[in-house]
Enzyme design. Sequence first.
Site, PDB file in Angstrom:
ATOM      1  N   SER A 476     -69.887 -70.429  62.402  1.00 22.00           N
ATOM      2  CA  SER A 476     -69.845 -70.941  63.768  1.00 22.00           C
ATOM      3  C   SER A 476     -70.836 -70.149  64.624  1.00 22.00           C
ATOM      4  CB  SER A 476     -68.419 -70.881  64.305  1.00 22.00           C
ATOM      5  OG  SER A 476     -68.292 -71.670  65.473  1.00 22.00           O
ATOM      6  N   ASP A 562     -67.363 -81.812  60.535  1.00 25.95           N
ATOM      7  CA  ASP A 562     -67.441 -80.846  61.627  1.00 25.95           C
ATOM      8  C   ASP A 562     -68.190 -81.501  62.780  1.00 25.95           C
ATOM      9  OD1 ASP A 562     -67.719 -78.747  63.346  1.00 25.95           O
ATOM     10  OD2 ASP A 562     -68.711 -77.412  61.939  1.00 25.95           O
ATOM     11  N   HIS A 594     -64.648 -77.988  60.649  1.00 26.30           N
ATOM     12  CA  HIS A 594     -65.247 -76.687  60.959  1.00 26.30           C
ATOM     13  C   HIS A 594     -64.677 -75.598  60.042  1.00 26.30           C
ATOM     14  CE1 HIS A 594     -67.840 -74.508  63.649  1.00 26.30           C
ATOM     15  NE2 HIS A 594     -66.894 -73.695  64.071  1.00 26.30           N
TER      16      HIS A 594
END
Length: 617
Positions: A476, A562, A594
């Site tokens: 991320s 995602d 994600h």
Amino acid sequence: MTQNRMTAELLWQLGRITALGLSKDKQNIVYKVNTPSIEENKLDTKHYFIPIEGGNPTEIEDTNSILDNKKISPDGKLLLSHQEVKLQKILGKDFYPELDKSEVQIYDSLNYRHWDTWNEGKFNHVFYRENKYDAPQIDIMEKELFDCPQKPFGEDEDYIWSPDSKNILYVSKKKTGTEYAISTNSNIFQFELETAKTTNLTADNLGYDVAPQFSASGILAWLQMQRDGYEADKNDIIILKNGIKINLTAHWDGTVDNFLWSEDNQKIYFIAPIDGTKQLFEVNLPEKAEVQPQVQQITDGYFDITKLIGFNNNKIIVSREDTNHAAEIFSYDLIEKNWQQITNVNTDIYNTIALSKTEKRYATTTDGKKMLVWVIFPPDFDASKKYPTLLYCQGGPQSALSQFYSFRWNFQLMAANGYIIIAPNRRGMPGHGVEWNEQISKDWGGQVMDDYLSAIDAVSQETYVDTNRLGCVGASYGGYSVFYLAGIHQNRFKTFIAHDGVFNTQSMYGTTEEIFFSNWDFGGAYWEKDNSVAQKAYNEFNPINLINNWNTPILIIQGGKDFRVPIGQAQEAFQASQLLGIKSRFLYFPEENHWVLNPQNAQIWQREFFKWLKETL
């Protein structure tokens, strides 16, 4: 005798405990355990209760028979629930019923997808009915194009009864379309059963208002962030007492995770990040609104408290974990100041393996500040040897790098494979004051990058760190960090791993679903040419503009579902690295979001992670 070490297969045999609450008689803790089955590719769930003082757990089939059902009104007459309601035409067959095999989706505004699902015109609504079988249900949000529970992670804690059973309180962000995508302004609404009137109790606040909870004496408390569009703003505890709103934590330099009323209604206990851990705090209720409440830290140690479950006399029941142990249920005696572990879901497994040593250190940053750095060592660590070392870059970007236990980014497993892990509490992390946490906004490629390099450089001075075998990994924002550091690291690192990372801030702005996040952290849109802050985010702080400096092998991992950091980010990074002739690999999970949640996918993730490190480090 050398013990066994944690393995990827063993990690996914661990039971994952979730506390559900105390029994009706307050003598037992009710919880569930999800245990992965790699062979069947699913999680098996069992429910138990265990005496608060400890002992043997008892498996149960029906938790309703032992738990207090908080969805039953206090007077016992009514029952709350929620369900999806189809309210918008989105699908091709909604508009053209005769073409019912079409796969078309038609949108006129944003919020067309969120987290990992596409908007099909369905909304979560709260219903109530008489507490008897087959009673008709009443939708308290009838025809409203809003959600409660909120998407994507809201649960039934988003709606509660008032103590007098006359009102339903619920959390919702009452915005639609593009307005929904650029705002965080959720509110707490009160629905009065007698009149069917809905009142916004938090209309004066522009940011998040969530987690409503009544004390036994009827005082309402909730969590509040003040600024619209800032999803990592300081989280405060607000109470409504005698018609007056009081911010209990306004003068405290921290941010609240979650809270629980004390049984005597005089205090609120809460969890908050502090100095690389998550600890228990309390705040008192002032007798007068003008008196400043006092916040006090209750616990301390190398662990995270993750959930508050309830009370038993002088004990508070919580979930607790650390980098060597997945969550278990503990009690903490508020008078004697001691801990008791109540559940032992994974104790037998941990007793068979060697645990890692975790060390708290401090590094000096380029602007002269002290930065906490966690260092995790392999089992059977020998300081006379040299070890390959990984710089771990945390996501968020404003999430705590604490004593968490992850089933993917698992420091225990990394250390068991022979790596030292360096995990810096760089700029943009809660637990070190609001200023430290907020500094990263609009400065993604600035001071925080110096913080990372300060951490790896400081620990690399130790003789046991093999400076010729340094790696850098993260997901991320941590993936963004990997991409960015790949362009500025000046040959410090020999390999990189980026999972669901932001590679191109401009295309990220054009494809992510929560626009408020990019608006806040990047400072605006990429087309705002007169906005110097935004232009810095899309130019100087954009990893794609450093691609000519890349010269190091990189593993790029991406989930197909995602929508927070969409697939194009990984595709752009992989395609560029391949065309530049850089050793690279693309690990693609079509059905993951994600995160990686599927047991067999998770096994491949771990195997490819360590396979790559062995190849390149």
